[in-house]
Design a protein around this motif. Structure first.
Motif, PDB file in Angstrom:
ATOM      1  N   MET A   1      70.207  42.951 -99.014  1.00  9.89           N
ATOM      2  CA  MET A   1      69.125  43.035 -99.396  1.00  9.89           C
ATOM      3  C   MET A   1      68.179  42.266-100.239  1.00  9.89           C
ATOM      4  SD  MET A   1      67.191  45.711 -97.499  1.00  9.89           S
ATOM      5  CE  MET A   1      66.260  45.891 -98.733  1.00  9.89           C
ATOM      6  N   HIS A   2      70.010  41.929-101.570  1.00  6.74           N
ATOM      7  CA  HIS A   2      69.609  40.598-102.549  1.00  6.74           C
ATOM      8  C   HIS A   2      68.924  39.697-101.189  1.00  6.74           C
ATOM      9  CE1 HIS A   2      70.428  43.215-105.522  1.00  6.74           C
ATOM     10  NE2 HIS A   2      71.111  43.666-105.375  1.00  6.74           N
ATOM     11  N   GLU A  40      65.724  50.188-104.459  1.00  2.33           N
ATOM     12  CA  GLU A  40      65.546  51.608-103.732  1.00  2.33           C
ATOM     13  C   GLU A  40      66.196  50.915-102.470  1.00  2.33           C
ATOM     14  OE1 GLU A  40      65.290  54.410-104.831  1.00  2.33           O
ATOM     15  OE2 GLU A  40      64.575  53.986-106.658  1.00  2.33           O
ATOM     16  N   PHE A  41      67.448  50.600-102.334  1.00  2.00           N
ATOM     17  CA  PHE A  41      67.981  50.363-100.969  1.00  2.00           C
ATOM     18  C   PHE A  41      68.056  50.950 -99.865  1.00  2.00           C
ATOM     19  CE2 PHE A  41      69.724  46.030-103.482  1.00  2.00           C
ATOM     20  CZ  PHE A  41      68.643  45.417-102.821  1.00  2.00           C
ATOM     21  N   GLN A  42      68.288  52.861-100.553  1.00  2.00           N
ATOM     22  CA  GLN A  42      68.461  53.556 -99.862  1.00  2.00           C
ATOM     23  C   GLN A  42      66.948  54.041 -98.687  1.00  2.00           C
ATOM     24  OE1 GLN A  42      67.565  53.790-102.901  1.00  2.00           O
ATOM     25  NE2 GLN A  42      66.060  55.798-102.567  1.00  2.00           N
ATOM     26  N   ARG A  43      66.148  53.385 -99.111  1.00  2.00           N
ATOM     27  CA  ARG A  43      65.133  53.230 -97.973  1.00  2.00           C
ATOM     28  C   ARG A  43      65.204  52.633 -96.757  1.00  2.00           C
ATOM     29  NH1 ARG A  43      60.540  52.191-102.669  1.00  2.00           N
ATOM     30  NH2 ARG A  43      61.034  53.957-103.703  1.00  2.00           N
ATOM     31  N   ILE A  44      65.822  51.185 -96.887  1.00  2.00           N
ATOM     32  CA  ILE A  44      66.633  51.163 -95.299  1.00  2.00           C
ATOM     33  C   ILE A  44      66.861  52.432 -94.516  1.00  2.00           C
ATOM     34  CG2 ILE A  44      67.446  49.574 -96.895  1.00  2.00           C
ATOM     35  CD1 ILE A  44      69.987  50.461 -95.391  1.00  2.00           C
ATOM     36  N   PRO A  83      55.861  44.025-100.742  1.00  2.00           N
ATOM     37  CA  PRO A  83      56.717  43.177-101.238  1.00  2.00           C
ATOM     38  C   PRO A  83      57.505  44.675-102.545  1.00  2.00           C
ATOM     39  CG  PRO A  83      54.962  41.820-101.654  1.00  2.00           C
ATOM     40  CD  PRO A  83      54.527  42.851-100.962  1.00  2.00           C
ATOM     41  N   TYR A  84      56.947  45.295-102.324  1.00  2.00           N
ATOM     42  CA  TYR A  84      57.488  46.088-102.906  1.00  2.00           C
ATOM     43  C   TYR A  84      58.149  47.653-102.616  1.00  2.00           C
ATOM     44  CZ  TYR A  84      54.800  43.886-106.607  1.00  2.00           C
ATOM     45  OH  TYR A  84      54.028  42.832-107.918  1.00  2.00           O
ATOM     46  N   ALA A  85      58.423  47.402-100.834  1.00  2.00           N
ATOM     47  CA  ALA A  85      58.700  48.329-100.066  1.00  2.00           C
ATOM     48  C   ALA A  85      60.042  48.830-100.775  1.00  2.00           C
ATOM     49  CB  ALA A  85      58.943  47.931 -98.556  1.00  2.00           C
ATOM     50  N   ASP A  89      59.192  50.780-110.007  1.00  2.00           N
ATOM     51  CA  ASP A  89      59.053  50.761-111.516  1.00  2.00           C
ATOM     52  C   ASP A  89      59.083  51.622-112.541  1.00  2.00           C
ATOM     53  OD1 ASP A  89      58.318  49.643-113.582  1.00  2.00           O
ATOM     54  OD2 ASP A  89      55.640  48.904-113.267  1.00  2.00           O
ATOM     55  N   ILE A  90      60.526  50.620-112.864  1.00  2.00           N
ATOM     56  CA  ILE A  90      61.393  51.290-113.831  1.00  2.00           C
ATOM     57  C   ILE A  90      60.889  51.600-115.087  1.00  2.00           C
ATOM     58  CG2 ILE A  90      63.052  52.349-112.626  1.00  2.00           C
ATOM     59  CD1 ILE A  90      64.987  50.316-114.193  1.00  2.00           C
TER      60      ILE A  90
END
Length: 94
Positions: A1-2, A40-44, A83-85, A89-90
């Motif tokens: 993802m990076h 939030e890579f679990q969103r894949i 782009p923010y998928a 924001d933390i």
């Protein structure tokens, strides 16, 4: 993802110079500062379906197997439209 983020270059990643000492010599490289944003890579899991993503157990551990070619295509499309998928924001917590 990076790697996908590097391809899309979303606005939350700010190019930042970083100096490292390599073999006794200082060298400057460009890194990506994304301070204030949480991955939030679990969103894949929301953009892939079987057989491109499979969940199950390996011995006692919960595991996920991902077809990286499918991930590349789906995540590129998703990040190009939003782009923010895959971040949150933390900044209010840090």
């Amino acid at each position: 993802m990076h790697g996908i983020e590097e391809m899309v270059k979303p606005p939350f990643i700010r190019p930042t110079p970083v100096t490292y000492t390599v073999n006794g010599q200082e060298r400057q490289y460009w890194g990506g500062d994304q301070f204030g944003w949480g991955s939030e890579f679990q969103r894949i899991g929301d953009i892939l379906e079987e057989p491109d993503i499979r969940r199950g157990k390996l011995l006692g551990a919960e595991c996920t197997l991902i077809d990286t070619r499918a991930l590349l295509a789906a995540a590129l499309a998703e990040m190009r439209s939003n782009p923010y998928a895959f971040v949150t924001d933390i900044s209010k917590w840090i």
